[in-house]
Write a protein that holds these residues in place. Sequence first.
Motif, PDB file in Angstrom:
ATOM      1  N   THR A  26       0.843  -1.189   0.000  1.00 47.81           N
ATOM      2  CA  THR A  26       0.000   0.000   0.000  1.00 47.81           C
ATOM      3  C   THR A  26       0.884   1.246   0.000  1.00 47.81           C
ATOM      4  O   THR A  26       2.007   1.217   0.514  1.00 47.81           O
ATOM      5  CB  THR A  26      -0.912   0.037   1.236  1.00 47.81           C
ATOM      6  OG1 THR A  26      -0.081   0.111   2.405  1.00 47.81           O
ATOM      7  CG2 THR A  26      -1.819  -1.182   1.309  1.00 47.81           C
ATOM      8  N   PRO A  27       0.383   2.333  -0.551  1.00 48.91           N
ATOM      9  CA  PRO A  27       1.163   3.570  -0.509  1.00 48.91           C
ATOM     10  C   PRO A  27       1.511   3.983   0.913  1.00 48.91           C
ATOM     11  O   PRO A  27       2.600   4.498   1.161  1.00 48.91           O
ATOM     12  CB  PRO A  27       0.235   4.594  -1.178  1.00 48.91           C
ATOM     13  CG  PRO A  27      -0.608   3.780  -2.095  1.00 48.91           C
ATOM     14  CD  PRO A  27      -0.829   2.476  -1.363  1.00 48.91           C
ATOM     15  N   SER A  28       0.623   3.722   1.865  1.00 45.71           N
ATOM     16  CA  SER A  28       0.923   4.101   3.249  1.00 45.71           C
ATOM     17  C   SER A  28       2.085   3.286   3.809  1.00 45.71           C
ATOM     18  O   SER A  28       2.898   3.813   4.585  1.00 45.71           O
ATOM     19  CB  SER A  28      -0.314   3.957   4.131  1.00 45.71           C
ATOM     20  OG  SER A  28      -0.774   2.624   4.141  1.00 45.71           O
ATOM     21  N   SER A  29       2.207   2.017   3.420  1.00 39.45           N
ATOM     22  CA  SER A  29       3.343   1.202   3.871  1.00 39.45           C
ATOM     23  C   SER A  29       4.650   1.737   3.301  1.00 39.45           C
ATOM     24  O   SER A  29       5.649   1.874   4.015  1.00 39.45           O
ATOM     25  CB  SER A  29       3.176  -0.255   3.441  1.00 39.45           C
ATOM     26  OG  SER A  29       2.146  -0.870   4.143  1.00 39.45           O
ATOM     27  N   LEU A  30       4.645   2.049   2.011  1.00 43.91           N
ATOM     28  CA  LEU A  30       5.859   2.601   1.393  1.00 43.91           C
ATOM     29  C   LEU A  30       6.241   3.934   2.008  1.00 43.91           C
ATOM     30  O   LEU A  30       7.414   4.201   2.265  1.00 43.91           O
ATOM     31  CB  LEU A  30       5.659   2.762  -0.116  1.00 43.91           C
ATOM     32  CG  LEU A  30       5.779   1.478  -0.925  1.00 43.91           C
ATOM     33  CD1 LEU A  30       5.349   1.716  -2.363  1.00 43.91           C
ATOM     34  CD2 LEU A  30       7.187   0.941  -0.881  1.00 43.91           C
ATOM     35  N   MET A  31       5.243   4.783   2.269  1.00 49.26           N
ATOM     36  CA  MET A  31       5.520   6.092   2.854  1.00 49.26           C
ATOM     37  C   MET A  31       6.073   5.952   4.271  1.00 49.26           C
ATOM     38  O   MET A  31       7.048   6.611   4.633  1.00 49.26           O
ATOM     39  CB  MET A  31       4.269   6.959   2.873  1.00 49.26           C
ATOM     40  CG  MET A  31       4.540   8.377   3.355  1.00 49.26           C
ATOM     41  SD  MET A  31       3.095   9.446   3.221  1.00 49.26           S
ATOM     42  CE  MET A  31       2.979   9.551   1.448  1.00 49.26           C
ATOM     43  N   ALA A  32       5.473   5.073   5.060  1.00 55.62           N
ATOM     44  CA  ALA A  32       5.946   4.868   6.433  1.00 55.62           C
ATOM     45  C   ALA A  32       7.387   4.369   6.443  1.00 55.62           C
ATOM     46  O   ALA A  32       8.218   4.849   7.223  1.00 55.62           O
ATOM     47  CB  ALA A  32       5.038   3.881   7.161  1.00 55.62           C
TER      48      ALA A  32
END
Length: 103
Positions: A26-32
């Motif tokens: 997910t984009p949130s996983s990559l961002m985190a």
Amino acid sequence: MTDQGNEPVTLSDSLVGLQKYLGTATPSSLMALSDSWNQVIGSKMANHCEIHSIKRGTLVLVTSEPAVAEQLRWMSGDLREAANAVLGTAEISAVEVRIIAAR
């Protein structure tokens, strides 16, 4: 994209379905993970490699330096654990290191 009842599906639901189909994070996983990269890998190593992707549980890292690639491979178990700690899940099951041409 429609569901079985021929009702419209939201763009967000379509993107989540596509993400699952492709096996990408997910984009949130990559961002985190990107936001915490210096803490995960250390600032010295972070200057020599970057996150390329997370696909089907594999964190793919890239570097232009063969010696750094070898060091990352040796660190892969610790990197996997640190990345999962940041994500709060066991999303990362492997680490792959690729050598790319210098930019």
